[in-house]
Design an enzyme around this catalytic site. Structure first.
Site, PDB file in Angstrom:
ATOM      1  N   GLY A  21      10.430  -0.667  -4.635  1.00 54.67           N
ATOM      2  CA  GLY A  21       9.347  -0.299  -5.696  1.00 54.67           C
ATOM      3  C   GLY A  21       9.741  -0.888  -7.000  1.00 54.67           C
ATOM      4  CG  PHE A  22       7.367  -1.112 -11.272  1.00 55.31           C
ATOM      5  CD1 PHE A  22       8.308  -2.152 -11.929  1.00 55.31           C
ATOM      6  CD2 PHE A  22       6.878  -0.015 -11.757  1.00 55.31           C
ATOM      7  CE1 PHE A  22       8.085  -2.122 -13.264  1.00 55.31           C
ATOM      8  CE2 PHE A  22       6.740  -0.184 -13.230  1.00 55.31           C
ATOM      9  CZ  PHE A  22       7.246  -0.964 -13.861  1.00 55.31           C
ATOM     10  CB  THR A  46       3.070   0.251  -2.450  1.00 53.26           C
ATOM     11  OG1 THR A  46       4.017   1.355  -2.365  1.00 53.26           O
ATOM     12  CG2 THR A  46       1.761   0.653  -1.677  1.00 53.26           C
ATOM     13  N   GLY A  47       6.116  -1.035  -1.738  1.00 47.79           N
ATOM     14  CA  GLY A  47       7.276  -1.813  -2.114  1.00 47.79           C
ATOM     15  C   GLY A  47       7.401  -3.310  -1.590  1.00 47.79           C
ATOM     16  CG  ASP A  67       7.016   6.895   6.751  1.00 51.77           C
ATOM     17  OD1 ASP A  67       7.393   7.560   5.785  1.00 51.77           O
ATOM     18  OD2 ASP A  67       5.796   6.642   7.361  1.00 51.77           O
ATOM     19  CG  ASN A 117      11.789  14.426   7.104  1.00 52.30           C
ATOM     20  OD1 ASN A 117      11.936  15.385   7.562  1.00 52.30           O
ATOM     21  ND2 ASN A 117      10.896  13.460   7.599  1.00 52.30           N
ATOM     22  CE1 TYR A 163       1.841   9.151  -6.518  1.00 52.39           C
ATOM     23  CE2 TYR A 163       0.690   9.876  -8.791  1.00 52.39           C
ATOM     24  CZ  TYR A 163       1.781   9.446  -8.100  1.00 52.39           C
ATOM     25  OH  TYR A 163       2.876   8.880  -8.655  1.00 52.39           O
TER      26      TYR A 163
END
Ligand code: UDP
Length: 325
Positions: A21-22, A46-47, A67, A117, A163
């Protein structure tokens, strides 16, 4: 287990969930420069693999497309590394409002199941666990600026709750593991961040305005532009995260730039830096959009000796230079 206090030993493996990711990709660059080895775990929802393409082929880097909600990820990662796992860092989540609103259930899952996890991965290795939390835990804050002791003002059934509440639950789960002595944990609350590698279409205000201004298109302002945010350049942010990781401070710790701007002021700064004269186009304010946001970074300053150095104009200029022409 108490916080150990010492800087992490160099040379071990650090698992970075959300490493493509960012923010995650900049963090991986910094960890490698500091002498750690890195396993980048990302489901690429999204990465982008292009964010870490420059790290391909290094023997101190492994890349796993997975994931973290999948329970098999714990064994898969454990089997990949031949040596000590020193830390597990959880940055995996959609993070821009349009991204998490488009993936409500996945966002709740990665904050809950994904966090569980990764804590389970950290525990047997006695690896330090760092959770990337968010200023969104403060919701639409009634206390300004926001210190870590403020509990927030979140609508638990609003759109943004997928979120906000996922991150609040992730904090609770992390704190509980620490409290029962299962894992040595750190929690960072990340405020608005910008810089190179943000996806042009991620929908955040900085990326939208910069790309619109450069294209000569109208700059979209939601509401009347009087709401505020405080923008931190990504290198400053990563410095704060690493300072926390290498400290005895369990947190939560706010990391962000306390210089606060209205969105209308941000438009002016973007126009100035890009030399654009794009007009403003007003759009409706999204539901539960926080009115104001500014980190109180007293804890980061006093306990980590950290503060940001890159001002908004300078950071935007660096971001634009990285985008190229
Ligand atoms: N915003 C805006 N124009 C845009 C995108 C966002 O005015 O093109 C506003 C948004 O409504 C919010 C602020 O800018 O008030 C910051 O939005 P962003 O999505 O960057 O992050 P947030 O801090 O809301 O998570």
């Amino acid at each position: 287990m108490n916080a150990t206090g010492a800087a992490l030993p160099r040379g071990g493996w650090i698992i970075v969930a959300g490493g493509s990711g960012f923010i995650g990709s900049h963090l991986c660059d910094r960890l490698l420069a500091d002498g750690h080895r890195v396993v980048i775990v990302d489901d690429l929802s999204t990465g982008r693999d292009s964010n870490v393409a420059h790290l391909a082929g290094r023997d101190d880097v492994h890349v796993l497309t997975a994931d973290v909600c999948d329970p098999s990820v714990v064994d898969t990662i454990t089997d990949m590394v031949d040596d000590q796992i020193t830390a597990v860092m959880h940055l995996a989540s959609p993070a821009s409002p349009p991204a998490y609103l488009a993936r409500p259930l996945a966002t709740l899952a990665v904050g809950s199941t994904g966090t569980a996890n990764l804590l389970q991965l950290a525990a047997p290795h006695r690896a330090r666990f760092l959770l990337a939390s968010t200023s969104e835990v403060y919701g639409d804050p009634l206390v300004h600026p926001q210190p870590e002791g403020y509990w927030g003002n979140v609508n638990p059934v609003g759109e943004r709750s997928v979120y906000d509440e996922a991150k609040r639950f992730a904090e609770a789960l992390t704190a509980a593991h620490h409290r029962i002595g299962a894992v040595d944990t750190r929690i960072v609350r990340i405020f608005n961040t910008y810089g190179p590698r943000m996806q042009p279409d991620d929908g955040r205000v900085v990326t939208n305005l910069v790309h619109q201004a450069r294209a000569g298109e109208p700059m979209t302002v939601y509401g009347d532009g009087s709401q505020t945010r405080s923008f931190c350049y990504v290198d400053d942010l990563v410095g704060g995260i690493v300072a926390l990781l290498d400290s005895a401070v369990t947190g939560p710790v706010n990391i962000g730039n306390p210089h606060e701007f209205t969105i209308a002021e941000l438009v002016e700064v973007v126009r100035e830096v890009t030399g654009s004269s794009s007009p403003v186009e007003y759009r409706p304010l999204p539901s539960d959009d926080p009115r104001q946001r500014q980190p109180d970074i007293t804890r980061a300053r006093t306990e980590l000796g950290w503060e940001p150095h890159v001002a908004l104009r300078e950071g935007l200029a660096r971001m634009i230079a990285a985008i190229g022409s």
